[in-house]
Structures are given as structure tokens and as C-alpha cells.
Design a protein around this motif. Structure first.
Motif, PDB file in Angstrom:
ATOM      1  N   LEU A  73      -1.016   6.844  -0.214  1.00 29.12           N
ATOM      2  CA  LEU A  73       0.417   6.583  -0.120  1.00 29.12           C
ATOM      3  C   LEU A  73       1.112   7.140  -1.357  1.00 29.12           C
ATOM      4  O   LEU A  73       0.527   7.203  -2.435  1.00 29.12           O
ATOM      5  CB  LEU A  73       0.676   5.077   0.001  1.00 29.12           C
ATOM      6  CG  LEU A  73       0.201   4.447   1.304  1.00 29.12           C
ATOM      7  CD1 LEU A  73       0.274   2.935   1.239  1.00 29.12           C
ATOM      8  CD2 LEU A  73       1.035   4.972   2.472  1.00 29.12           C
TER       9      LEU A  73
ATOM     10  N   TYR B 169      11.908   3.321   2.271  1.00 32.99           N
ATOM     11  CA  TYR B 169      11.028   4.240   1.560  1.00 32.99           C
ATOM     12  C   TYR B 169      10.128   3.520   0.561  1.00 32.99           C
ATOM     13  O   TYR B 169      10.499   2.465   0.029  1.00 32.99           O
ATOM     14  CB  TYR B 169      11.838   5.292   0.798  1.00 32.99           C
ATOM     15  CG  TYR B 169      12.538   6.276   1.688  1.00 32.99           C
ATOM     16  CD1 TYR B 169      11.827   7.257   2.365  1.00 32.99           C
ATOM     17  CD2 TYR B 169      13.918   6.221   1.858  1.00 32.99           C
ATOM     18  CE1 TYR B 169      12.468   8.167   3.188  1.00 32.99           C
ATOM     19  CE2 TYR B 169      14.569   7.134   2.669  1.00 32.99           C
ATOM     20  CZ  TYR B 169      13.836   8.097   3.335  1.00 32.99           C
ATOM     21  OH  TYR B 169      14.473   8.994   4.153  1.00 32.99           O
ATOM     22  N   ILE B 170       8.977   4.116   0.308  1.00 31.12           N
ATOM     23  CA  ILE B 170       8.115   3.631  -0.764  1.00 31.12           C
ATOM     24  C   ILE B 170       8.749   4.080  -2.074  1.00 31.12           C
ATOM     25  O   ILE B 170       9.052   5.258  -2.261  1.00 31.12           O
ATOM     26  CB  ILE B 170       6.678   4.176  -0.622  1.00 31.12           C
ATOM     27  CG1 ILE B 170       6.020   3.574   0.622  1.00 31.12           C
ATOM     28  CG2 ILE B 170       5.862   3.877  -1.884  1.00 31.12           C
ATOM     29  CD1 ILE B 170       4.618   4.079   0.891  1.00 31.12           C
ATOM     30  N   ARG B 171       8.956   3.129  -2.957  1.00 31.20           N
ATOM     31  CA  ARG B 171       9.592   3.394  -4.242  1.00 31.20           C
ATOM     32  C   ARG B 171       8.571   3.772  -5.305  1.00 31.20           C
ATOM     33  O   ARG B 171       8.813   4.650  -6.122  1.00 31.20           O
ATOM     34  CB  ARG B 171      10.329   2.137  -4.689  1.00 31.20           C
ATOM     35  CG  ARG B 171      10.827   2.187  -6.104  1.00 31.20           C
ATOM     36  CD  ARG B 171      11.374   0.870  -6.533  1.00 31.20           C
ATOM     37  NE  ARG B 171      12.576   0.617  -5.746  1.00 31.20           N
ATOM     38  CZ  ARG B 171      13.491  -0.260  -6.094  1.00 31.20           C
ATOM     39  NH1 ARG B 171      13.346  -0.972  -7.170  1.00 31.20           N
ATOM     40  NH2 ARG B 171      14.538  -0.452  -5.352  1.00 31.20           N
TER      41      ARG B 171
ATOM     42  N   VAL C  15       3.461   5.035   8.462  1.00 31.80           N
ATOM     43  CA  VAL C  15       4.322   5.770   7.537  1.00 31.80           C
ATOM     44  C   VAL C  15       4.606   7.184   8.026  1.00 31.80           C
ATOM     45  O   VAL C  15       3.818   7.772   8.772  1.00 31.80           O
ATOM     46  CB  VAL C  15       3.711   5.836   6.111  1.00 31.80           C
ATOM     47  CG1 VAL C  15       3.568   4.450   5.509  1.00 31.80           C
ATOM     48  CG2 VAL C  15       2.381   6.551   6.115  1.00 31.80           C
TER      49      VAL C  15
ATOM     50  N   VAL D  18       4.040   3.667  -6.211  1.00 31.95           N
ATOM     51  CA  VAL D  18       2.649   3.337  -5.908  1.00 31.95           C
ATOM     52  C   VAL D  18       1.908   3.256  -7.238  1.00 31.95           C
ATOM     53  O   VAL D  18       1.942   4.196  -8.037  1.00 31.95           O
ATOM     54  CB  VAL D  18       1.991   4.406  -4.999  1.00 31.95           C
ATOM     55  CG1 VAL D  18       0.514   4.105  -4.795  1.00 31.95           C
ATOM     56  CG2 VAL D  18       2.706   4.466  -3.655  1.00 31.95           C
TER      57      VAL D  18
ATOM     58  N   VAL E 253       1.792  -1.196  -3.769  1.00 31.66           N
ATOM     59  CA  VAL E 253       2.888  -0.432  -3.176  1.00 31.66           C
ATOM     60  C   VAL E 253       4.181  -1.242  -3.271  1.00 31.66           C
ATOM     61  O   VAL E 253       4.194  -2.438  -3.005  1.00 31.66           O
ATOM     62  CB  VAL E 253       2.575  -0.040  -1.711  1.00 31.66           C
ATOM     63  CG1 VAL E 253       2.408  -1.255  -0.817  1.00 31.66           C
ATOM     64  CG2 VAL E 253       3.637   0.885  -1.158  1.00 31.66           C
TER      65      VAL E 253
ATOM     66  N   ALA F 235      -3.370   1.206  -2.590  1.00 33.08           N
ATOM     67  CA  ALA F 235      -2.371   2.061  -1.930  1.00 33.08           C
ATOM     68  C   ALA F 235      -2.510   3.513  -2.387  1.00 33.08           C
ATOM     69  O   ALA F 235      -2.403   4.431  -1.577  1.00 33.08           O
ATOM     70  CB  ALA F 235      -0.964   1.543  -2.217  1.00 33.08           C
TER      71      ALA F 235
ATOM     72  N   VAL G  53       8.502  -1.090  -2.341  1.00 32.99           N
ATOM     73  CA  VAL G  53       9.470  -0.410  -1.482  1.00 32.99           C
ATOM     74  C   VAL G  53      10.883  -0.535  -2.052  1.00 32.99           C
ATOM     75  O   VAL G  53      11.155  -1.390  -2.886  1.00 32.99           O
ATOM     76  CB  VAL G  53       9.440  -0.965  -0.039  1.00 32.99           C
ATOM     77  CG1 VAL G  53       8.093  -0.724   0.608  1.00 32.99           C
ATOM     78  CG2 VAL G  53       9.808  -2.443  -0.005  1.00 32.99           C
TER      79      VAL G  53
ATOM     80  N   ARG H 233       5.208   7.847  -3.429  1.00 36.94           N
ATOM     81  CA  ARG H 233       6.651   7.632  -3.526  1.00 36.94           C
ATOM     82  C   ARG H 233       7.343   8.589  -2.557  1.00 36.94           C
ATOM     83  O   ARG H 233       7.002   9.770  -2.459  1.00 36.94           O
ATOM     84  CB  ARG H 233       7.112   7.907  -4.954  1.00 36.94           C
ATOM     85  CG  ARG H 233       8.614   7.873  -5.142  1.00 36.94           C
ATOM     86  CD  ARG H 233       8.989   8.164  -6.586  1.00 36.94           C
ATOM     87  NE  ARG H 233      10.397   8.470  -6.729  1.00 36.94           N
ATOM     88  CZ  ARG H 233      11.363   7.566  -6.812  1.00 36.94           C
ATOM     89  NH1 ARG H 233      11.065   6.277  -6.769  1.00 36.94           N
ATOM     90  NH2 ARG H 233      12.619   7.923  -6.940  1.00 36.94           N
TER      91      ARG H 233
ATOM     92  N   ILE I 130       8.371   4.094   5.390  1.00 39.27           N
ATOM     93  CA  ILE I 130       7.636   3.072   6.133  1.00 39.27           C
ATOM     94  C   ILE I 130       8.338   2.855   7.468  1.00 39.27           C
ATOM     95  O   ILE I 130       9.524   2.523   7.514  1.00 39.27           O
ATOM     96  CB  ILE I 130       7.546   1.756   5.337  1.00 39.27           C
ATOM     97  CG1 ILE I 130       6.714   1.978   4.079  1.00 39.27           C
ATOM     98  CG2 ILE I 130       6.977   0.639   6.199  1.00 39.27           C
ATOM     99  CD1 ILE I 130       6.547   0.762   3.211  1.00 39.27           C
TER     100      ILE I 130
ATOM    101  N   LEU J  89       3.893  -7.375   1.836  1.00 39.62           N
ATOM    102  CA  LEU J  89       3.488  -6.415   0.811  1.00 39.62           C
ATOM    103  C   LEU J  89       2.905  -7.089  -0.431  1.00 39.62           C
ATOM    104  O   LEU J  89       2.444  -6.412  -1.344  1.00 39.62           O
ATOM    105  CB  LEU J  89       4.677  -5.536   0.408  1.00 39.62           C
ATOM    106  CG  LEU J  89       5.256  -4.685   1.531  1.00 39.62           C
ATOM    107  CD1 LEU J  89       6.547  -4.011   1.087  1.00 39.62           C
ATOM    108  CD2 LEU J  89       4.239  -3.658   2.003  1.00 39.62           C
TER     109      LEU J  89
END
Length: 196
Positions: free
Chosen positions: A75, A60-62, A114, A64, A44, A70, A46, A77, A81, A101
Motif C-alpha cells: 500500500l 485516499y491513503i494519507r 484499493v 503508510v 495505514v 501495510a 487515511v 500514499r 480506498i 483501521l
């Protein structure tokens, strides 16, 4: 570590900034990545650079990694978080400390709170070795002007990317594509001969 950091270029002006890209890695990790096409971790990433100095903004998750722990945990994009191992995202942003991470061994636990489109949830992820997907997306699309365009995302410039890239360009040729967009947004580099 001390010797390596002492040898990094420290910068002399805005035109010649400090080296922020050089790094070193253990031989086993290098061989796993460039030889076997695998990596170890959670999978993952971010959007941390985008919120530097702005703890008031969401984290935000950028990206996966497909096939990663992940991804297996669901999880995606765009998930926001709220906390990492109990530390609020605002604190993580303020301290610019995203080390949690990056696993240092297999079997390590990562706890993420999340916010997704379907609500808030707690996700527990355990670090593992997993195979990379160096070319996760290819497609032929029509531009707004009606031209056929090829789209290919290249995540890792490793030997394992060559066959999927050959297949993508063969498909583009069959589809009569005249222009290609190569998406390198999440590409961290790799082998120069693969990039060529």
C-alpha cells in the motif's frame, strides 16, 4: 473510559472549542511506543478529516508507516480506498467510522479494496507489532532561488528519533545548508525532550 470522557473540556465557543486531542492508552501500548519505539497495528492512515461530510469524494491513503504490515502489502500514499472490510468508502465517510483501521490486537485481519495507478486490487493486511521509523526522510535540496535547504520529516517524537535527527543535521552542516524545513504533517506528538 466514562470518567475520562466526562473530564474532557466540552468547549464554550468557537474561540475555545471542545478538546479533540486528549486520549488515554494502555500502559503496555505506551511503553511499547515510547520505550521500545514500536507500535501495533496495520500502519495505514487515511485522509478522513478532509472528506468529512462528503461521501461523494474519494478516500485516499494519507500515509503508510515504513516497515508496517501495510507497507509490506504494497500500500502507498495516494492509493484510493474503495472499501474497508466490505464497507464502501462512501459509507465509512458518512458514518465517520474509521475504527476498522485501528487494530486492538495482533493477528487481526483488514481487507481493503484499493485503486492504484496500476489498477484495482484487494489487499489483505494482518495487524502486528512493528518498529517505528521516526525520521523517515531527510534530504538536501536546492530552492528555486538556488539556496541549499535541508528537509527532514519527523513522524514520531520518541527517543529513537534523536540519532537520525543528529545525523540529518550533521549532513545539513556538511552540505552548507542555511535553511531547514521540518515536516511534521504526520507527527502525532510525543516526548517534549525529543522535540526540544
Amino acid at each position: 473510559d466514562t470518567y475520562f470522557k466526562a473530564k474532557l473540556y466540552q468547549g464554550s465557543s468557537a474561540s475555545f472549542p471542545k478538546d479533540a486531542w486528549s486520549y488515554y492508552t494502555p500502559t503496555a501500548d505506551y511503553d511499547r511506543f515510547f520505550g521500545a519505539g514500536q507500535t501495533m497495528g496495520y500502519g495505514v492512515m487515511v485522509a478522513g478529516r478532509e472528506v468529512t461530510g462528503r461521501p461523494d469524494l474519494p478516500l485516499y491513503i494519507r500515509y503508510v508507516e515504513p516497515g508496517s504490515p501495510a507497507a509490506a502489502a504494497g500500500l502507498a500514499r495516494g492509493d484510493q480506498i474503495l472499501s474497508i472490510n466490505g464497507v464502501p468508502a462512501s459509507t465509512v465517510i458518512s458514518s465517520e467510522n474509521y475504527a476498522a483501521l485501528s487494530a486492538t490486537a495482533t493477528g487481526q485481519a483488514l481487507n481493503l479494496n484499493v485503486r492504484t495507478a496500476s489498477g484495482d486490487r484487494v489487499v489483505n493486511v494482518t495487524s502486528a507489532v512493528y518498529s517505528l521509523v521516526p525520521v523517515p526522510s531527510t534530504n538536501t535540496v536546492l530552492s528555486f532561488g538556488g539556496r541549499k535547504m535541508g528537509y527532514v520529516m519527523v513522524k514520531d517524537m520518541i527517543t529513537q528519533a534523536i540519532n537520525p535527527l543528529d545525523a540529518a543535521f550533521a549532513q545539513f552542516k556538511r552540505d552548507g545548508v542555511s535553511e531547514v524545513m521540518i515536516d511534521l504533517r504526520y507527527n502525532g506528538g510525543g516526548l517534549v525532550d525529543t522535540a526540544k
